[in-house]
Write a protein that holds these residues in place. Structure first.
Motif, PDB file in Angstrom:
ATOM      1  N   CYS A  88       0.766  -1.431  -0.295  1.00  0.00           N
ATOM      2  CA  CYS A  88       0.201   0.186  -0.237  1.00  0.00           C
ATOM      3  C   CYS A  88       0.670   0.786  -0.001  1.00  0.00           C
ATOM      4  N   HIS A  90       0.312   4.486   1.408  1.00  0.00           N
ATOM      5  CA  HIS A  90      -0.066   4.968   2.380  1.00  0.00           C
ATOM      6  C   HIS A  90       0.911   4.495   3.542  1.00  0.00           C
ATOM      7  N   ARG A  91       1.037   3.439   3.977  1.00  0.00           N
ATOM      8  CA  ARG A  91       2.695   3.096   4.858  1.00  0.00           C
ATOM      9  C   ARG A  91       2.548   1.633   4.518  1.00  0.00           C
ATOM     10  N   GLY A  92       2.475   0.910   3.292  1.00  0.00           N
ATOM     11  CA  GLY A  92       3.364   0.040   3.057  1.00  0.00           C
ATOM     12  C   GLY A  92       2.531  -1.097   3.655  1.00  0.00           C
ATOM     13  N   ASN A  93       1.054  -0.738   4.015  1.00  0.00           N
ATOM     14  CA  ASN A  93       0.769  -2.882   5.096  1.00  0.00           C
ATOM     15  C   ASN A  93       0.600  -3.501   3.075  1.00  0.00           C
ATOM     16  N   CYS A 108      -6.981  -1.733   0.483  1.00  0.00           N
ATOM     17  CA  CYS A 108      -5.692  -2.202   2.065  1.00  0.00           C
ATOM     18  C   CYS A 108      -6.819  -2.407   3.508  1.00  0.00           C
ATOM     19  N   TYR A 110      -5.158  -1.621   6.233  1.00  0.00           N
ATOM     20  CA  TYR A 110      -4.813  -1.102   7.470  1.00  0.00           C
ATOM     21  C   TYR A 110      -6.581  -0.093   7.722  1.00  0.00           C
ATOM     22  N   HIS A 111      -6.015   0.998   6.176  1.00  0.00           N
ATOM     23  CA  HIS A 111      -6.712   2.170   6.881  1.00  0.00           C
ATOM     24  C   HIS A 111      -7.883   2.630   5.594  1.00  0.00           C
ATOM     25  N   GLY A 112      -8.011   0.776   4.488  1.00  0.00           N
ATOM     26  CA  GLY A 112      -9.181   1.256   3.914  1.00  0.00           C
ATOM     27  C   GLY A 112      -8.979   2.147   2.493  1.00  0.00           C
ATOM     28  N   TRP A 113      -7.565   2.273   2.120  1.00  0.00           N
ATOM     29  CA  TRP A 113      -7.177   2.799   0.388  1.00  0.00           C
ATOM     30  C   TRP A 113      -7.676   1.615  -0.314  1.00  0.00           C
TER      31      TRP A 113
END
Ligand code: FES
Ligand SMILES: [Fe+2]
Length: 446
Positions: A88, A90-93, A108, A110-113
């Motif tokens: 991702c 955003h922060r790599g998940n 994603c 984690y934060h749903g992107w």
């Protein structure tokens, strides 16, 4: 083409020079070697990622975890396939956690992107809370090269690599007669193993181990040197033609009764093994004739396009660095090892088998996993080698030596490989790898 025989050879056309670099143990055991491969080798080769059969509709995806990397191949609205790093922005998940599946939006956890199948970011939480404004439509998943050949999808991290079909030469042409495009992958099995990936790579680059590790093949495959043809190509790939439907000439199986299981194969093609008593070597040509006569009526539509040699022999192709394809008219085996994320003494072994569609056939007899349904991915499993789960009978035998070879290579007493002439493909493989580790491009890109 007539059935080929003659002296074992690296024909001048297909021979390649070697320098005689010493093949020391560190390449199988050291973390430095492993790091160098992660840096210099793996980001520059075409990797087989999966089969097209898993990618029918827009949003269908395959995930390929490779070492520390993970790649997703996604079917597009226009029918093409694109590959993205499975991470991702955003922060790599890691985005996709399953092996195969389908989704209208890659989301994603984690934060749903959310991303469209073409990798475009289309939805985020709090879109106005970004210094540069709403990132949707502007941010994309990091893309890789993605190309297809026959039933297979490949990816490559190197934007400058040659196109896949050129990189695979001469195999797209040499394998064209088999008609692989519509073959069905009936099984895909894999296992975590306790040896370096190159142990099995070396094993597939020689047939010297057949009489000792696979003795029961000797009544069906002629592993004798005078009839085996080795080829090495200047792009680093190799092949070996092994005479099939004929017992080995290392021992005398030819002057008495037709040995099992060749006798059963003869009967299956309406030949009486008794007619070949004392001349079992002649059975192979007789089977060619019977396959031509009876095969199309039995649903083997690919026989007509094949040479005599393809109808009865085994074409074993080893592609630099880690892909093996073994062809017969009725089976395509994919065998591969991939590195562990961090331990040089471990790898993942993969074994897939594909079969031609044959009208009226619902079960494939005698696969490496026994009789299984002729359907896409009838058997898919991952195991740990040694837990008693088979990876295919012959593959189990190859793997059985991997751990003890790795252990032996750890010894201070091992001073480097002493190879026979017929193991020249191993020597060449390691010299090409040495060059890559020193900074040269992979041989197929030179
Ligand atoms: S890491 Fe993927 S949405 Fe935050
Ligand atoms: Fe083997």
């Amino acid at each position: 083409m007539n059935v080929q025989s003659g002296a074992a050879r690296y024909s001048p056309e297909f021979d390649q020079p070697v320098r005689g670099d010493v093949i020391t143990a560190d390449r199988y055991t050291s973390a430095e070697w492993m790091e160098a491969e992660y840096e210099k080798l793996w980001p520059h080769i075409w990797h087989l990622g999966g089969v097209i059969a898993d990618l029918e509709e827009e949003g269908d995806f395959i995930r390929h975890n490779f070492g520390r990397e993970s790649v997703i191949m996604v079917k597009q609205a226009d029918g093409t396939v694109r590959a993205f790093f499975n991470t991702c922005p955003h922060r790599g998940n890691r985005l996709i956690l399953g092996e195969v599946g389908s989704t209208p939006r890659i989301t994603c956890g984690y934060h749903g992107w959310q991303f469209d199948p073409d990798g475009t970011l289309v939805n985020v939480q709090d879109p106005d809370d970004f210094p540069g404004g709403n990132p949707c439509g502007k941010v994309h998943l990091e893309e890789l090269r993605c190309e297809t050949w026959g039933p297979f999808v490949f990816w490559n991290m190197d934007k400058d690599a040659k196109p896949l079909l050129e990189w695979l030469k001469p195999f797209p042409e040499r394998l064209a007669n088999y008609g692989l495009e519509n073959w069905i992958r009936a099984f895909a099995v894999s296992a975590d193993c306790e040896f370096n990936w190159k142990i099995i790579r070396d094993n597939f680059n020689e047939s010297y181990h057949l009489p000792t590790i696979h003795p029961e093949l000797s009544t069906f495959i002629n592993d004798g040197l005078p009839t085996t043809v080795f080829e090495m190509y200047d792009n680093g790939h190799n092949s070996m033609w092994m005479v099939g439907h004929q017992a080995t000439t290392r021992e005398d199986h030819h002057s008495g009764d037709v040995p099992a299981p060749l006798d059963d194969v003869a009967r299956a093609w309406e030949l009486d093994p008794a007619d070949y008593k004392g001349r079992t070597g002649d059975l192979r040509e007789a089977i060619v004739r019977q396959k031509r006569k009876l095969g199309p009526g039995r649903g083997y539509r690919n026989y007509d396009s094949m040479t005599d040699q393809q109808l009865v022999d085994y074409f074993h192709c080893t592609l630099f660095p880690n892909l093996t394809i073994t062809m017969s008219p009725e089976q395509c085996q994919i065998l591969r090892t991939e590195p562990h994320p961090s331990d040089p003494a471990k790898c993942v072994f993969q074994h897939w088998c594909l079969y031609p569609p044959v009208e009226g056939m619902t079960e494939i007899k005698g696969t490496p996993l026994g009789d299984i349904p002729l359907e896409h991915d009838a058997v898919v499993r991952h195991s740990t080698y040694g837990d008693g789960v088979s990876l295919g009978f012959v593959a189990d035998q190859d793997l059985s030596i991997g751990t003890s070879q790795q252990q032996g290579l750890n010894s201070r007493g091992f001073k480097g490989c002493m190879l026979t002439h017929q193991e020249k493909r191993i020597q060449r493989f390691h010299e090409l790898l040495n060059d890559v580790i020193k900074g040269a491009p992979p041989p197929a890109d030179r």
